[in-house]
Design a protein around this motif. Sequence first.
Motif, PDB file in Angstrom:
ATOM      1  N   TYR A 204       0.812  -1.216   0.000  1.00 38.11           N
ATOM      2  CA  TYR A 204       0.000   0.000   0.000  1.00 38.11           C
ATOM      3  C   TYR A 204       0.846   1.266   0.000  1.00 38.11           C
ATOM      4  N   TYR A 205       2.004   1.257   0.677  1.00 33.48           N
ATOM      5  CA  TYR A 205       2.799   2.482   0.754  1.00 33.48           C
ATOM      6  C   TYR A 205       3.609   2.736  -0.522  1.00 33.48           C
ATOM      7  N   ASP A 206       3.558   1.818  -1.468  1.00 32.23           N
ATOM      8  CA  ASP A 206       4.176   2.041  -2.777  1.00 32.23           C
ATOM      9  C   ASP A 206       3.156   2.530  -3.807  1.00 32.23           C
ATOM     10  N   THR A 207       1.942   2.780  -3.351  1.00 32.45           N
ATOM     11  CA  THR A 207       0.848   3.180  -4.252  1.00 32.45           C
ATOM     12  C   THR A 207       0.489   4.647  -4.024  1.00 32.45           C
ATOM     13  N   PRO A 208       0.548   5.489  -5.044  1.00 33.45           N
ATOM     14  CA  PRO A 208       0.204   6.912  -4.877  1.00 33.45           C
ATOM     15  C   PRO A 208      -1.261   7.095  -4.471  1.00 33.45           C
ATOM     16  N   MET A 209      -1.481   7.916  -3.447  1.00 34.73           N
ATOM     17  CA  MET A 209      -2.829   8.225  -2.982  1.00 34.73           C
ATOM     18  C   MET A 209      -3.045   9.729  -2.874  1.00 34.73           C
ATOM     19  N   THR A 210      -2.186  10.496  -3.546  1.00 36.05           N
ATOM     20  CA  THR A 210      -2.300  11.945  -3.431  1.00 36.05           C
ATOM     21  C   THR A 210      -3.412  12.520  -4.291  1.00 36.05           C
ATOM     22  N   GLY A 211      -3.825  11.783  -5.321  1.00 35.75           N
ATOM     23  CA  GLY A 211      -4.937  12.225  -6.154  1.00 35.75           C
ATOM     24  C   GLY A 211      -6.264  11.762  -5.589  1.00 35.75           C
ATOM     25  N   ALA A 212      -7.331  12.048  -6.304  1.00 32.89           N
ATOM     26  CA  ALA A 212      -8.676  11.612  -5.893  1.00 32.89           C
ATOM     27  C   ALA A 212      -8.687  10.091  -5.768  1.00 32.89           C
ATOM     28  N   THR A 213      -9.008   9.594  -4.589  1.00 33.20           N
ATOM     29  CA  THR A 213      -8.817   8.176  -4.296  1.00 33.20           C
ATOM     30  C   THR A 213      -9.992   7.590  -3.528  1.00 33.20           C
ATOM     31  N   ALA A 214     -10.385   6.382  -3.915  1.00 33.21           N
ATOM     32  CA  ALA A 214     -11.353   5.590  -3.153  1.00 33.21           C
ATOM     33  C   ALA A 214     -10.662   4.299  -2.727  1.00 33.21           C
ATOM     34  N   ILE A 215     -10.604   4.070  -1.422  1.00 30.83           N
ATOM     35  CA  ILE A 215     -10.029   2.841  -0.862  1.00 30.83           C
ATOM     36  C   ILE A 215     -11.177   1.883  -0.604  1.00 30.83           C
ATOM     37  N   VAL A 216     -11.117   0.715  -1.224  1.00 36.43           N
ATOM     38  CA  VAL A 216     -12.249  -0.219  -1.192  1.00 36.43           C
ATOM     39  C   VAL A 216     -11.862  -1.482  -0.438  1.00 36.43           C
ATOM     40  N   MET A 217     -12.712  -1.876   0.515  1.00 36.57           N
ATOM     41  CA  MET A 217     -12.474  -3.081   1.315  1.00 36.57           C
ATOM     42  C   MET A 217     -13.726  -3.929   1.395  1.00 36.57           C
ATOM     43  N   GLY A 218     -13.521  -5.239   1.510  1.00 32.61           N
ATOM     44  CA  GLY A 218     -14.647  -6.162   1.624  1.00 32.61           C
ATOM     45  C   GLY A 218     -14.693  -6.805   2.997  1.00 32.61           C
ATOM     46  N   THR A 219     -15.382  -7.910   3.087  1.00 38.79           N
ATOM     47  CA  THR A 219     -15.511  -8.612   4.356  1.00 38.79           C
ATOM     48  C   THR A 219     -14.226  -9.381   4.669  1.00 38.79           C
ATOM     49  N   GLU A 220     -14.001  -9.656   5.944  1.00 33.48           N
ATOM     50  CA  GLU A 220     -12.805 -10.401   6.345  1.00 33.48           C
ATOM     51  C   GLU A 220     -12.864 -11.848   5.880  1.00 33.48           C
ATOM     52  N   SER A 221     -14.040 -12.399   5.763  1.00 36.14           N
ATOM     53  CA  SER A 221     -14.171 -13.817   5.419  1.00 36.14           C
ATOM     54  C   SER A 221     -14.026 -14.085   3.930  1.00 36.14           C
ATOM     55  N   THR A 222     -14.629 -13.245   3.090  1.00 39.58           N
ATOM     56  CA  THR A 222     -14.630 -13.510   1.648  1.00 39.58           C
ATOM     57  C   THR A 222     -13.924 -12.445   0.825  1.00 39.58           C
ATOM     58  N   GLY A 223     -13.579 -11.315   1.424  1.00 34.38           N
ATOM     59  CA  GLY A 223     -12.934 -10.255   0.679  1.00 34.38           C
ATOM     60  C   GLY A 223     -13.876  -9.584  -0.299  1.00 34.38           C
ATOM     61  N   LEU A 224     -13.302  -8.987  -1.331  1.00 31.39           N
ATOM     62  CA  LEU A 224     -14.094  -8.256  -2.319  1.00 31.39           C
ATOM     63  C   LEU A 224     -14.597  -9.171  -3.429  1.00 31.39           C
ATOM     64  N   THR A 225     -15.721  -8.812  -3.997  1.00 30.96           N
ATOM     65  CA  THR A 225     -16.252  -9.558  -5.136  1.00 30.96           C
ATOM     66  C   THR A 225     -15.460  -9.208  -6.401  1.00 30.96           C
ATOM     67  N   SER A 226     -15.632 -10.022  -7.417  1.00 38.37           N
ATOM     68  CA  SER A 226     -14.866  -9.849  -8.656  1.00 38.37           C
ATOM     69  C   SER A 226     -15.162  -8.528  -9.350  1.00 38.37           C
ATOM     70  N   GLN A 227     -16.388  -8.001  -9.192  1.00 40.62           N
ATOM     71  CA  GLN A 227     -16.692  -6.745  -9.889  1.00 40.62           C
ATOM     72  C   GLN A 227     -15.829  -5.595  -9.392  1.00 40.62           C
ATOM     73  N   TRP A 228     -15.488  -5.609  -8.122  1.00 41.82           N
ATOM     74  CA  TRP A 228     -14.610  -4.565  -7.598  1.00 41.82           C
ATOM     75  C   TRP A 228     -13.169  -4.797  -8.032  1.00 41.82           C
ATOM     76  N   ARG A 229     -12.737  -6.043  -8.017  1.00 43.17           N
ATOM     77  CA  ARG A 229     -11.362  -6.333  -8.436  1.00 43.17           C
ATOM     78  C   ARG A 229     -11.141  -5.943  -9.891  1.00 43.17           C
TER      79      ARG A 229
END
Length: 265
Positions: A204-229
């Motif tokens: 994460y710290y190698d990824t620029p976040m200075t521009g307009a940014t949305a940080i997306v997280m899913g559930t701990e058990s299944t993570g994010l769905t494929s549409q977000w990935r």
Amino acid sequence: MITSAQNPKIKRLLQLQQKSSERRKHGLFVVEGQRELMHCLNAGYEVETLFCCPDIAGEEEMERFSALLPHGIGGVQCVNISKTLYEKVAYRGSTEGVMAEMKVRHAALDGLSLPDNPLIVVLESVEKPGNLGAVLRSADAAKADAVIVCDPLTDLFNPNLIRSSIGAIFTVPTVACTSEECISFLKDRKIQILTAQLQDSRLYYDTPMTGATAIVMGTESTGLTSQWREAADAHIRIPMLGRLDSLNVSVSAAILMFEAVRQRA
């Protein structure tokens, strides 16, 4: 002075606390505690009924609180309840003897007022109100511009969520919508989408976040769905140095948000 839990006003108060269906039916939700209630009022919500316990709050404290209300307690239906009853209906004892039924007000995606360089947190199908509340506290601390809850499994007026957020649900613009709506909203505004995931990701710290940014997280058990990935501009991860492969979603959110804050400083 109401002393019985069988009183119709108390019955409705308990139903609003316990059932999302009752909150939807009446268009009301419950806020407990002076701090949380003041955040709610400052966000523009209206009081339906104010429940006060003079034996806990004290007359001096109630006068101070009344002065903070937009139109004073005189403009609101105020119901006094006994200490014994308050202790039965309150979620926790340290809430200064005040709780209220508030009128529901739903926010919409298009109603979000965002700066040119927003920091947004997106949560997909987070189920536990306590986790969502903790994320909102971190979002307030990091001064995030919005929290978007996609395909929610708990309503935003759940008392556990309000309590665990200590009122941050009212200080951070928060919207519920579908994942499809959110992806379209972010793409239309050219806000980069960073999905937190283990697969095919970089630190994460190698990824620029200075521009307009949305940080997306899913559930701990299944993570994010494929549409977000598939919608993501980049996949990011927090290094896990122990034997476990995940953190609580609220901890992960705090780490990622404050990395954005660090970079923007």
